[in-house]
Design a protein around this motif. Structure first.
Motif, PDB file in Angstrom:
ATOM      1  N   ALA A 228       0.820  -1.207   0.000  1.00 25.76           N
ATOM      2  CA  ALA A 228       0.000   0.000   0.000  1.00 25.76           C
ATOM      3  C   ALA A 228       0.856   1.260   0.000  1.00 25.76           C
ATOM      4  CB  ALA A 228      -0.926   0.000   1.215  1.00 25.76           C
ATOM      5  N   GLU A 229       2.123   1.133   0.454  1.00 18.80           N
ATOM      6  CA  GLU A 229       2.987   2.290   0.549  1.00 18.80           C
ATOM      7  C   GLU A 229       4.033   2.351  -0.564  1.00 18.80           C
ATOM      8  OE1 GLU A 229       4.666   2.561   4.436  1.00 18.80           O
ATOM      9  OE2 GLU A 229       2.800   2.118   5.447  1.00 18.80           O
ATOM     10  N   ALA A 230       3.929   1.468  -1.559  1.00 21.07           N
ATOM     11  CA  ALA A 230       4.897   1.469  -2.651  1.00 21.07           C
ATOM     12  C   ALA A 230       4.756   2.749  -3.464  1.00 21.07           C
ATOM     13  CB  ALA A 230       4.685   0.247  -3.543  1.00 21.07           C
ATOM     14  N   ILE A 231       5.909   3.376  -3.771  1.00 23.75           N
ATOM     15  CA  ILE A 231       5.908   4.654  -4.483  1.00 23.75           C
ATOM     16  C   ILE A 231       6.943   4.629  -5.604  1.00 23.75           C
ATOM     17  CG2 ILE A 231       5.125   6.007  -2.493  1.00 23.75           C
ATOM     18  CD1 ILE A 231       8.093   6.770  -2.056  1.00 23.75           C
ATOM     19  N   PRO A 232       6.755   5.440  -6.651  1.00 19.43           N
ATOM     20  CA  PRO A 232       7.776   5.569  -7.698  1.00 19.43           C
ATOM     21  C   PRO A 232       9.009   6.269  -7.131  1.00 19.43           C
ATOM     22  CG  PRO A 232       5.626   6.360  -8.443  1.00 19.43           C
ATOM     23  CD  PRO A 232       5.535   6.208  -6.959  1.00 19.43           C
ATOM     24  N   VAL A 233      10.172   5.673  -7.338  1.00 16.88           N
ATOM     25  CA  VAL A 233      11.421   6.216  -6.804  1.00 16.88           C
ATOM     26  C   VAL A 233      12.423   6.400  -7.938  1.00 16.88           C
ATOM     27  CG1 VAL A 233      13.392   5.734  -5.298  1.00 16.88           C
ATOM     28  CG2 VAL A 233      11.069   5.187  -4.542  1.00 16.88           C
ATOM     29  N   ARG A 234      13.138   7.515  -7.900  1.00 11.67           N
ATOM     30  CA  ARG A 234      14.182   7.791  -8.898  1.00 11.67           C
ATOM     31  C   ARG A 234      15.494   8.037  -8.153  1.00 11.67           C
ATOM     32  NH1 ARG A 234      15.834  12.027 -12.696  1.00 11.67           N
ATOM     33  NH2 ARG A 234      16.080  11.084 -14.764  1.00 11.67           N
ATOM     34  N   ALA A 265      12.180   2.817 -10.165  1.00  9.72           N
ATOM     35  CA  ALA A 265      11.437   1.625  -9.755  1.00  9.72           C
ATOM     36  C   ALA A 265      10.351   2.024  -8.772  1.00  9.72           C
ATOM     37  CB  ALA A 265      12.372   0.610  -9.121  1.00  9.72           C
ATOM     38  N   LYS A 266       9.406   1.122  -8.563  1.00 10.02           N
ATOM     39  CA  LYS A 266       8.368   1.338  -7.570  1.00 10.02           C
ATOM     40  C   LYS A 266       8.738   0.522  -6.342  1.00 10.02           C
ATOM     41  CE  LYS A 266       3.344   1.649  -7.127  1.00 10.02           C
ATOM     42  NZ  LYS A 266       2.041   1.368  -7.753  1.00 10.02           N
ATOM     43  N   LEU A 267       8.980   1.216  -5.223  1.00 12.79           N
ATOM     44  CA  LEU A 267       9.497   0.575  -4.025  1.00 12.79           C
ATOM     45  C   LEU A 267       8.652   0.928  -2.807  1.00 12.79           C
ATOM     46  CD1 LEU A 267      13.273   1.404  -4.633  1.00 12.79           C
ATOM     47  CD2 LEU A 267      12.135  -0.766  -5.087  1.00 12.79           C
ATOM     48  N   PRO A 268       8.656   0.057  -1.780  1.00 14.25           N
ATOM     49  CA  PRO A 268       7.888   0.338  -0.565  1.00 14.25           C
ATOM     50  C   PRO A 268       8.579   1.404   0.270  1.00 14.25           C
ATOM     51  CG  PRO A 268       9.110  -1.691  -0.310  1.00 14.25           C
ATOM     52  CD  PRO A 268       9.316  -1.266  -1.732  1.00 14.25           C
ATOM     53  N   LEU A 269       7.836   2.413   0.667  1.00  8.69           N
ATOM     54  CA  LEU A 269       8.396   3.496   1.475  1.00  8.69           C
ATOM     55  C   LEU A 269       8.375   3.061   2.939  1.00  8.69           C
ATOM     56  CD1 LEU A 269       9.492   6.387   1.588  1.00  8.69           C
ATOM     57  CD2 LEU A 269       7.135   7.191   1.793  1.00  8.69           C
ATOM     58  N   ASP A 270       9.450   2.402   3.348  1.00  9.84           N
ATOM     59  CA  ASP A 270       9.522   1.935   4.731  1.00  9.84           C
ATOM     60  C   ASP A 270      10.965   1.964   5.203  1.00  9.84           C
ATOM     61  OD1 ASP A 270      10.722  -0.173   3.417  1.00  9.84           O
ATOM     62  OD2 ASP A 270       9.077  -1.581   3.740  1.00  9.84           O
ATOM     63  N   GLY A 271      11.159   1.475   6.433  1.00 10.68           N
ATOM     64  CA  GLY A 271      12.498   1.484   7.007  1.00 10.68           C
ATOM     65  C   GLY A 271      13.484   0.639   6.240  1.00 10.68           C
ATOM     66  N   GLY A 272      12.973  -0.432   5.600  1.00 10.11           N
ATOM     67  CA  GLY A 272      13.867  -1.285   4.830  1.00 10.11           C
ATOM     68  C   GLY A 272      14.487  -0.553   3.660  1.00 10.11           C
ATOM     69  N   LEU A 273      13.702   0.305   2.990  1.00 10.90           N
ATOM     70  CA  LEU A 273      14.217   1.067   1.859  1.00 10.90           C
ATOM     71  C   LEU A 273      15.246   2.095   2.327  1.00 10.90           C
ATOM     72  CD1 LEU A 273      14.222   1.924  -1.092  1.00 10.90           C
ATOM     73  CD2 LEU A 273      12.205   3.339  -0.632  1.00 10.90           C
ATOM     74  N   ILE A 274      14.961   2.760   3.447  1.00  9.34           N
ATOM     75  CA  ILE A 274      15.899   3.753   3.990  1.00  9.34           C
ATOM     76  C   ILE A 274      17.232   3.085   4.321  1.00  9.34           C
ATOM     77  CG2 ILE A 274      16.242   5.548   5.724  1.00  9.34           C
ATOM     78  CD1 ILE A 274      13.739   5.899   3.922  1.00  9.34           C
ATOM     79  N   SER A 275      17.151   1.933   4.995  1.00 13.12           N
ATOM     80  CA  SER A 275      18.371   1.210   5.382  1.00 13.12           C
ATOM     81  C   SER A 275      19.151   0.752   4.154  1.00 13.12           C
ATOM     82  CB  SER A 275      18.006   0.004   6.256  1.00 13.12           C
ATOM     83  OG  SER A 275      17.367   0.416   7.439  1.00 13.12           O
ATOM     84  N   LYS A 276      18.419   0.325   3.125  1.00 10.75           N
ATOM     85  CA  LYS A 276      19.076  -0.146   1.907  1.00 10.75           C
ATOM     86  C   LYS A 276      19.847   0.980   1.239  1.00 10.75           C
ATOM     87  CE  LYS A 276      19.777  -3.404  -1.175  1.00 10.75           C
ATOM     88  NZ  LYS A 276      20.405  -4.707  -0.845  1.00 10.75           N
ATOM     89  N   ILE A 277      19.228   2.147   1.129  1.00  6.86           N
ATOM     90  CA  ILE A 277      19.893   3.299   0.502  1.00  6.86           C
ATOM     91  C   ILE A 277      21.117   3.708   1.309  1.00  6.86           C
ATOM     92  CG2 ILE A 277      19.629   5.757  -0.037  1.00  6.86           C
ATOM     93  CD1 ILE A 277      16.702   5.145  -0.743  1.00  6.86           C
ATOM     94  N   MET A 278      20.986   3.776   2.634  1.00  6.70           N
ATOM     95  CA  MET A 278      22.116   4.166   3.478  1.00  6.70           C
ATOM     96  C   MET A 278      23.226   3.125   3.457  1.00  6.70           C
ATOM     97  SD  MET A 278      20.245   5.971   6.730  1.00  6.70           S
ATOM     98  CE  MET A 278      21.829   6.432   7.417  1.00  6.70           C
TER      99      MET A 278
END
Length: 308
Positions: A228-234, A265-278
């Motif tokens: 439900a929280e997946a968003i387009p990310v660039r 890509a379309k990715l879930p906006l959650d802590g997992g995405l933040i941790s992955k980017i960092m």
């Protein structure tokens, strides 16, 4: 084209009891008259087909009809055996092993001179560094599915919360390089995907359950854990980490534009995405959306404060 449609019709009749000429005509985008011509050609080739007119009628093939083993070529047998063997190595299954042995015996008898070259495809369910524990856990889950037994699991979610729960396992799912068990969760009262890598232990209980009628469409395989929280990310990817980013997002989603690597890509906006980017240590720059930029900056500040 005619031969291809005739072959498809033959397999359609072998897999179903009765089909209508209208159904076949719509499926293969030809006229009903053409379907009857194709059926007549199959009959001329010795396939025992009969047609029943009126309500409830249709085109059928006698139940005793079987294709000979030579309907597949040596290479086709080899590829099928190779694929099934790879799956069996990843998810051991006695019935699958039996099927593989039967196919091997067929090819041995029909193509005595054939030298098997299967083995180009390998599926290993276990993560790096663990070849025993993971597969043992997977065997327990597969066994529970086959025996329709309730499974007790100790599960770690992506937020670090650990729960113990009883689930009714229905399917093993391989999605985006990860293994899941699709099960009805008695704790939550709904079907869920449980990542097998997050299951600490699994025990089969002495209790059976009634399988629910679940189709592939019902499962919603086009999912994220927080869909439900997946968003387009660039993102802008540095050349130093582009290979890792391609493995994460898929090479088709990472393109070189004007000397820069851009990922969309379309990715879930959650802590997992933040941790992955960092986790890329500055190798990934968020271009959009702004809410993701804000969250990454906030997480970076928290990290600095904790290090201070």
């Amino acid at each position: 084209m005619k031969f291809e449609i005739m072959t498809e019709i033959l397999f359609e009749l072998l897999s179903k009891k009765t089909v209508t000429a209208k159904y076949l005509a719509e499926k293969y985008e030809v006229s009903v008259r053409s379907i009857y011509r194709y059926v007549a050609s199959l009959e001329s080739a010795g396939v025992p087909i009969y047609t029943a007119r009126g309500a409830g009628g249709g085109i059928s093939i006698v139940d005793t009809f079987r294709l000979t083993s030579t309907f597949m070529t040596e290479k086709e047998f080899d590829k099928v055996i190779g694929a099934l063997t790879a799956i069996a190595e990843g998810v051991p299954d006695k019935t699958l092993d039996s099927a593989i042995n039967k196919l091997k015996s067929v090819i041995k008898n029909e193509y005595a001179s054939c030298k098997m070259t299967s083995g180009n495809l390998i599926i290993d369910a276990s993560p790096w560094g663990d070849a025993v524990g993971y597969k043992s856990k997977l065997n327990v889950i597969v066994g529970a599915i086959e025996s329709i037994s309730v499974l007790h699991i100790k599960y770690h979610d992506r937020n670090g919360t650990v729960t113990e729960r009883d689930v009714e396992p229905h399917f093993i799912v391989f999605k985006q390089g990860l293994w899941y068990v699709y099960a009805f969760c008695r704790l939550r009262g709904t079907f869920r995907f449980f990542k097998i890598g997050r299951i600490e232990n699994a025990t089969v209980k002495a209790e059976n359950f009634t399988r629910k009628n679940v189709s592939e469409a019902d499962m919603g395989l086009d999912f994220w854990e927080n869909a439900a929280e997946a968003i387009p990310v660039r993102l802008e990817i540095s050349s130093a980490v582009v290979s890792d980013a391609q493995e994460w997002l898929g090479v088709e989603n990472v393109k070189e534009k004007d000397g820069k690597f851009i990922a969309e890509a379309k990715l879930p906006l959650d802590g997992g995405l933040i941790s992955k980017i960092m986790g890329f240590a500055g190798g990934v720059k968020v271009l959009s959306p702004d809410i993701l930029k804000t969250k990454v900056v906030s997480a970076a500040k928290n990290l600095l404060n904790n290090c201070g």
